[in-house]
Write an enzyme that holds these catalytic residues in place. Structure first.
Site, mmCIF file in Angstrom:
data_model
loop_
_atom_site.group_PDB
_atom_site.id
_atom_site.type_symbol
_atom_site.label_atom_id
_atom_site.label_comp_id
_atom_site.label_asym_id
_atom_site.label_seq_id
_atom_site.Cartn_x
_atom_site.Cartn_y
_atom_site.Cartn_z
ATOM 1 N N LYS A 84 5.676 -25.621 43.937
ATOM 2 C CA LYS A 84 4.442 -26.515 43.559
ATOM 3 C C LYS A 84 4.906 -27.431 42.282
ATOM 4 O O LYS A 84 4.235 -28.682 42.426
ATOM 5 C CB LYS A 84 3.071 -25.641 43.341
ATOM 6 C CG LYS A 84 2.529 -25.312 44.500
ATOM 7 C CD LYS A 84 2.217 -26.121 45.538
ATOM 8 C CE LYS A 84 1.653 -25.930 46.778
ATOM 9 N NZ LYS A 84 1.420 -26.991 47.702
ATOM 10 N N GLY A 98 0.017 -30.576 59.037
ATOM 11 C CA GLY A 98 -0.613 -29.201 58.664
ATOM 12 C C GLY A 98 -2.159 -29.151 58.718
ATOM 13 O O GLY A 98 -2.827 -28.456 58.296
ATOM 14 N N TYR A 127 6.396 -19.929 45.184
ATOM 15 C CA TYR A 127 5.096 -20.771 45.823
ATOM 16 C C TYR A 127 5.065 -21.647 44.390
ATOM 17 O O TYR A 127 4.777 -23.064 44.499
ATOM 18 C CB TYR A 127 3.894 -19.998 45.945
ATOM 19 C CG TYR A 127 2.654 -20.870 46.095
ATOM 20 C CD1 TYR A 127 2.610 -21.493 47.315
ATOM 21 C CD2 TYR A 127 1.494 -20.754 45.343
ATOM 22 C CE1 TYR A 127 1.285 -22.349 47.612
ATOM 23 C CE2 TYR A 127 0.509 -21.334 45.734
ATOM 24 C CZ TYR A 127 0.340 -22.301 46.797
ATOM 25 O OH TYR A 127 -0.762 -22.923 46.996
HETATM 26 N N1 SER Z 1 -5.001 -20.133 47.494
HETATM 27 C C1 SER Z 1 -3.807 -20.401 46.949
HETATM 28 C C2 SER Z 1 -3.250 -19.159 47.241
HETATM 29 O O1 SER Z 1 -3.669 -18.118 46.941
HETATM 30 C C3 SER Z 1 -3.611 -20.770 45.703
HETATM 31 O O2 SER Z 1 -3.394 -22.081 45.847
HETATM 32 O O3 SER Z 1 -1.875 -18.997 47.381
#
Ligand code: SER
Length: 336
Positions: A146, A8, A142
């Site tokens: 994580k 990435g 997300y």
């Molecule tokens: N900056 C990231 C997001 O807003 C947070 O891990 O997805």
């Protein structure tokens, strides 16, 4: 010397971490990789670059073997709002990709740095002074990826002895690369709009406090943690780290000190607002401070001053260029 691989590398953190790692270890010892073939000329010309899609385990292994990689900074991931718009792809990249990297690391004895996020928390987490060890039941894909990623990295450390380490990054503000579709992106977009047009329409509501960090501190966190004495690490995946916490009106007020005519209004995106409300108002990062000496350098006023100084010069130089940067979050994520 064993080399470093960054996945990435064309992304928000990767493009600046690559530069910092090349400075630290020598350009030839740091292999930048990304699944995108279209990357910055600097990334391609300043050291080795490989096209690698981390969901392809064989491709990850082949590059690790080719360059005799000893440490992997695994940054390839989808951010929160994009992940919510495409949860299946988010699982594939954020989890299957991580699994591939960890398996290759296990087989080739690589150390691995993996960023987690404030997104690893949820509504049932204490949102003020969020502790290092606490309830983590996020409501976004997300966040699910994580938390699972943190657990998987700890598992690979305990079960197989892989040297995995990570931090829970807050929103990251940079004057180089635009973020790629996160909930905290407003804190970057606001600078471009303030400098170019003197006004900004914020997609988060007034009063929505979130942890944030300036990119130089985000880079410092990754480098310092990977340099830390393993004997002192009671935790590994992943450390709370923060540098400042603010709501949209607070960053706007700070910008106004430099651009007095700046105004901000609000057009709230319900998807990103709901995500932001499930994330900490501010985290307790004392474990990082005590275990490996974490100390950020930039607070809100210092970050705003530097962003405006650097971006004003750059945007003035680019004033003749047509158009404006397209922010990844200009999509209305409510539509999915
Ligand atoms: N900056 C990231 C997001 O807003 C947070 O891990 O997805």
């Amino acid at each position: 010397m064993e080399r470093v691989l960054i996945t990435g590398a064309a992304g928000q953190i990767g493009s600046e971490l690559t530069v910092a790692l090349r400075k630290k270890f020598g350009a030839d010892n740091v292999v930048a990789s990304d699944r995108k073939t279209k990357t910055s000329i600097e990334l391609r010309n300043s050291g080795p670059f490989e096209v690698v899609d981390c969901t392809d385990a064989a491709a990850v292994e082949s590059v690790v073997k080719k360059y005799e990689v000893g440490t992997i900074y695994h940054l390839a991931a989808l951010l929160s709002a994009v992940a919510e718009a495409n949860p299946q792809l988010a699982w594939k990249i954020n989890i299957d990709g991580l699994y591939n990297v960890l398996e290759v690391a296990r087989e080739h004895a690589c150390a691995v740095f993996v960023p987690s996020s404030i997104g690893a928390f949820g509504h049932s987490t204490p949102l003020d002074g969020t502790p290092q060890d606490t309830i983590q039941r996020p409501s976004t894909m997300y966040g699910v990826t994580k938390v699972a990623g943190e657990l998987l990295c700890d598992y690979y450390h305990k079960r197989f002895g892989v040297d995995t380490r990570g931090v829970r990054y807050p929103g990251i503000i940079s004057n180089v690369t635009l973020p790629g579709g996160g909930t905290t992106d407003y804190a970057v977009e606001i600078f471009y709009e303030a400098i170019r047009h003197g006004k900004y329409t914020c997609f988060l509501r007034e009063g929505t406090k979130l942890d944030m960090m300036y990119m130089p501190d985000a880079i410092k966190a990754a480098l310092d943690l990977m340099d830390a004495d393993p004997a002192k690490l009671a935790h590994r995946n992943a450390f709370n780290v923060t540098a400042m916490s603010f709501a949209p009106e607070e960053i706007a007020a700070e910008i106004k000190k430099h651009i007095p005519n700046f105004t901000m209004d609000y057009q709230v995106d319900p998807v990103r607002q709901a995500i932001a409300e499930s994330w900490p108002n501010y985290m307790d990062d004392s474990a990082a401070r005590n275990e490996w000496g974490w100390r950020p350098c930039y607070d809100l006023p210092a970050m705003v001053k530097d962003m405006i100084d650097v971006l004003s010069k750059r945007l003035a130089g680019a004033a003749a260029a047509p158009g404006r940067p397209r922010f990844a979050t200009e999509t209305n994520f409510a539509r999915g």
